[in-house]
Design a protein around this motif. Structure first.
Motif, short mmCIF file in Angstrom:
data_model
loop_
_atom_site.label_atom_id
_atom_site.label_comp_id
_atom_site.label_asym_id
_atom_site.label_seq_id
_atom_site.Cartn_x
_atom_site.Cartn_y
_atom_site.Cartn_z
N HIS A 23 0.49 5.69 0.44
CA HIS A 23 -0.33 6.89 0.61
C HIS A 23 0.55 8.12 0.49
CE1 HIS A 23 -4.32 5.35 1.80
NE2 HIS A 23 -3.64 4.30 2.21
N HIS A 64 -2.95 -1.28 6.33
CA HIS A 64 -3.63 -1.63 5.07
C HIS A 64 -2.88 -2.75 4.34
CE1 HIS A 64 -5.65 2.62 4.82
NE2 HIS A 64 -6.01 1.92 5.87
N ASP A 118 0.84 -1.20 0.00
CA ASP A 118 0.00 0.00 0.00
C ASP A 118 0.87 1.24 0.00
OD1 ASP A 118 -2.51 1.25 -0.03
OD2 ASP A 118 -2.45 1.58 2.13
ZN ZN Z 1 -4.27 2.37 2.20
#
Ligand code: ZN
Length: 157
Positions: free
Chosen positions: A10, A42, A8
């Motif tokens: 961000h 995540h 993941d």
């Molecule tokens: Zn995420």
């Protein structure tokens, strides 16, 4: 045994909290997301879902569903744990890598491990979290984003 891989990323931006592994880390920028932006959690959720062949985090916890707005990712991890509990498997171990130029994370790793082991009901020696920089290269090296990768190994109960 079954193995799952999760990844993941961000974007880092001013005006957001930086939360990784359920721990709030003091920093001038934080992770942009519909939830709390905890890309470590995540990636672990994605690895769990992968190991169980249950799709991905976006399918299980859609980011257009109002009930997930601003939600703590630890709550989502609790939900993902239920999928393991309903299966014939238990966690053998989890290994994670956080790619993050700034801030330095080493003082927070142990607390992250405690947060995660509490929710997944595993021992601290079943979870490994490592962090490294990107040698100032690319979007991670310029502190524009933080990326996390996780591998989860499940074994028969
Ligand atoms: Zn995420």
């Amino acid at each position: 045994m079954r193995v799952g891989l999760g990844k993941d990323i961000h974007i880092l931006k001013k005006g957001y909290d930086l939360i990784l592994g359920g721990t709030k880390i003091p920093f001038k920028k934080g992770l942009v997301s519909y939830s709390d932006g905890d890309c470590l959690i995540h990636s672990i959720i994605d690895a769990i879902l992968g190991a169980l062949s249950l799709g991905d985090i976006g399918q299980k916890f859609p980011d257009n569903d109002p009930k997930y707005k601003g939600i703590s990712s630890l709550t989502l991890l609790k939900e993902a744990k239920k999928f393991i509990d309903e299966s014939n498997y238990k966690i053998s171990n989890i290994d994670c890598f956080i790619s993050c130029e700034k801030p330095k994370l080493k003082d927070y790793i142990n607390e992250m491990k405690i947060n995660i082991s509490d929710i997944l009901d595993i021992n601290l020696d079943q979870i490994s979290i490592k962090a490294g920089t990107n040698e100032k290269m690319g979007y991670i090296g310029r502190s524009k984003a933080i990326e996390c990768e996780s591998i989860v190994l499940l074994e028969d109960k």
